[in-house]
Write a protein that holds these residues in place. Structure first.
Motif, mmCIF file in Angstrom:
data_model
loop_
_atom_site.group_PDB
_atom_site.id
_atom_site.type_symbol
_atom_site.label_atom_id
_atom_site.label_comp_id
_atom_site.label_asym_id
_atom_site.label_seq_id
_atom_site.Cartn_x
_atom_site.Cartn_y
_atom_site.Cartn_z
ATOM 1 N N GLU A 220 62.964 47.817 25.367
ATOM 2 C CA GLU A 220 62.408 46.493 25.926
ATOM 3 C C GLU A 220 63.276 46.369 27.058
ATOM 4 O OE1 GLU A 220 63.089 47.153 22.834
ATOM 5 O OE2 GLU A 220 61.396 46.685 21.788
ATOM 6 N N LEU A 221 64.608 46.858 27.310
ATOM 7 C CA LEU A 221 65.350 46.219 28.493
ATOM 8 C C LEU A 221 65.449 47.532 29.722
ATOM 9 C CD1 LEU A 221 68.514 44.708 26.244
ATOM 10 C CD2 LEU A 221 66.650 43.791 27.429
ATOM 11 N N TYR A 222 65.538 48.446 29.251
ATOM 12 C CA TYR A 222 65.811 49.585 30.176
ATOM 13 C C TYR A 222 64.788 50.753 30.465
ATOM 14 C CZ TYR A 222 70.178 47.643 28.816
ATOM 15 O OH TYR A 222 71.247 46.817 28.519
ATOM 16 N N SER A 223 63.493 50.550 30.094
ATOM 17 C CA SER A 223 62.572 51.476 30.172
ATOM 18 C C SER A 223 62.287 51.875 31.361
ATOM 19 C CB SER A 223 61.196 51.353 29.231
ATOM 20 O OG SER A 223 61.518 51.616 27.939
ATOM 21 N N GLU A 224 62.231 50.633 32.350
ATOM 22 C CA GLU A 224 61.787 50.745 33.640
ATOM 23 C C GLU A 224 62.884 51.409 34.600
ATOM 24 O OE1 GLU A 224 58.824 50.028 34.885
ATOM 25 O OE2 GLU A 224 58.159 49.208 33.130
ATOM 26 N N GLU A 225 63.929 51.118 34.162
ATOM 27 C CA GLU A 225 64.994 51.722 35.051
ATOM 28 C C GLU A 225 65.195 53.352 34.694
ATOM 29 O OE1 GLU A 225 70.057 51.771 34.867
ATOM 30 O OE2 GLU A 225 68.996 49.988 34.444
ATOM 31 N N ALA A 226 64.848 53.664 33.434
ATOM 32 C CA ALA A 226 64.904 55.133 32.961
ATOM 33 C C ALA A 226 63.596 55.889 33.837
ATOM 34 C CB ALA A 226 64.709 55.318 31.605
ATOM 35 N N ALA A 227 62.625 54.977 33.873
ATOM 36 C CA ALA A 227 61.371 55.757 34.301
ATOM 37 C C ALA A 227 61.527 55.789 35.789
ATOM 38 C CB ALA A 227 60.065 54.681 34.119
ATOM 39 N N GLU A 228 62.637 55.198 36.618
ATOM 40 C CA GLU A 228 62.722 55.078 38.148
ATOM 41 C C GLU A 228 63.487 56.520 38.163
ATOM 42 O OE1 GLU A 228 61.398 53.955 40.954
ATOM 43 O OE2 GLU A 228 60.002 52.905 39.428
ATOM 44 N N TRP A 229 64.695 56.548 37.391
ATOM 45 C CA TRP A 229 65.297 57.803 37.453
ATOM 46 C C TRP A 229 64.333 59.235 37.010
ATOM 47 C CZ3 TRP A 229 66.469 61.552 33.533
ATOM 48 C CH2 TRP A 229 67.440 62.532 33.761
ATOM 49 N N VAL A 230 63.579 59.250 36.073
ATOM 50 C CA VAL A 230 62.659 60.543 35.815
ATOM 51 C C VAL A 230 61.817 60.364 37.146
ATOM 52 C CG1 VAL A 230 60.781 61.090 34.484
ATOM 53 C CG2 VAL A 230 62.414 59.960 33.510
ATOM 54 N N LYS A 231 61.118 59.470 37.623
ATOM 55 C CA LYS A 231 60.405 59.466 39.034
ATOM 56 C C LYS A 231 61.320 60.337 39.942
ATOM 57 C CE LYS A 231 58.110 56.915 42.438
ATOM 58 N NZ LYS A 231 57.782 55.596 42.894
ATOM 59 N N SER A 232 62.549 60.011 40.038
ATOM 60 C CA SER A 232 63.258 60.545 41.175
ATOM 61 C C SER A 232 63.494 62.064 41.047
ATOM 62 C CB SER A 232 64.606 59.899 41.486
ATOM 63 O OG SER A 232 65.667 60.658 42.259
ATOM 64 N N GLN A 233 63.688 62.307 39.544
ATOM 65 C CA GLN A 233 63.851 63.789 39.278
ATOM 66 C C GLN A 233 62.689 64.498 39.486
ATOM 67 O OE1 GLN A 233 67.330 63.624 38.871
ATOM 68 N NE2 GLN A 233 67.038 65.219 36.874
#
Length: 289
Positions: A220-233
């Protein structure tokens, strides 16, 4: 007893059982996500939120996911469940890569699933609490599947080890219930360019904290942040095999005293799970959660 170390996860995903069919029934995608769910969750568990966020962030690419199949229920032997998940997870990565060699692979695990995913890459095995886990070697970084792994994410893992270069959030300097020995940290060092380990300091699993809700609410809190990291990867086509290795940042903290998990104040009813052997088939799911 090992039971005193288990966080009982509310079944927020009850009723979301997903029919699984042969892996080769789904088309290849540009990015394929593997999910290892938490204890007693139905597939895909809380990480369904994460899948939506990742596939939305990389919308220019086709994207889907499959569950790493393993028997994860309160009545299952904890170590046997993990060993099963490790074997199935590595087999599923190899199988998808063989069928779809151009796909970038992202692997995410939460809670017990984070333990599974970590051991898929670090290797594992040993005695934990009152159970014995079989030994395994980690995925070979130079294998065809290993070369296509662009992101590995663990959330609230009991194997979280303090002060590693891929740790993030406030629990980065804390040990989980079963921190890793140096040989496993050396194995993970090979994957550090594609690895991130989420842990907040109040999480009982990964940091010896005492707030069960902070173990439950990562997505609920951090999915968007993790998604941006995956996008960069994904955009950078990051792979561990193409990265230079630097072992100087490994810190062995396994001699520190770790804090056992507290038992949650709420006890969940047992949910529906499906066990599988290493030869079982898994389904790739489009973004229709």
């Amino acid at each position: 007893m090992l039971a005193r170390f288990l966080i009982f996860l509310p079944l927020a995903w009850a009723g979301q059982s997903i029919a699984r069919s042969a892996r080769d029934e789904s088309p290849c995608t540009d990015t394929h996500i593997f999910l290892a769910r938490g204890l007693n969750e139905d597939y895909p568990g809380r990480q369904g939120i994460l899948v939506k966020a990742i596939c939305s962030a990389i919308s220019a690419n086709s994207c889907d996911y499959e569950d790493i199949l393993y028997h994860s229920t309160f009545d299952a032997n904890y170590c046997d469940s993990i060993f099963e998940g490790i074997g199935n997870g590595i087999s599923q990565l190899h199988a998808y890569n063989k069928r779809c060699p151009n796909a970038q692979l992202v692997v995410s695990g939460y809670s017990q699933g984070a333990y599974v995913v970590g051991d898929m890459f670090a290797g594992g095995g040993g005695t934990f609490g009152d159970c014995v886990q079989g030994s395994n070697e980690g995925l070979d970084v130079t294998s065809e599947a290993g070369k296509k792994v662009t992101g590995v994410i663990t959330w609230g893992s009991k194997r979280h080890t303090a002060s590693q270069p891929y740790n993030t959030f406030s629990g980065a300097g804390k040990n989980g219930t079963y921190p890793r020995p140096i040989v496993e940290l050396e194995a993970l060092e090979k994957w550090k360019s594609v690895l991130i380990d989420y842990c907040v300091i109040t999480d009982p699993n990964c940091a010896g904290g005492n707030v069960n809700e902070d173990h439950w609410n990562y997505f609920e809190l951090y999915s968007e942040e993790a998604a941006e990291w995956v996008k960069s990867q994904v955009e950078n086509n990051a792979t561990a095999a193409s990265s230079s290795l630097d072992s100087s940042s490994i810190t062995d903290t396994t001699t520190q005293t770790s804090t056992p998990l507290s038992t949650a104040s709420t006890t969940a009813a047992s949910g529906t799970s499906t066990s599988s052997s290493g030869s079982a088939a898994s389904t790739s799911h489009p973004l229709n959660l």
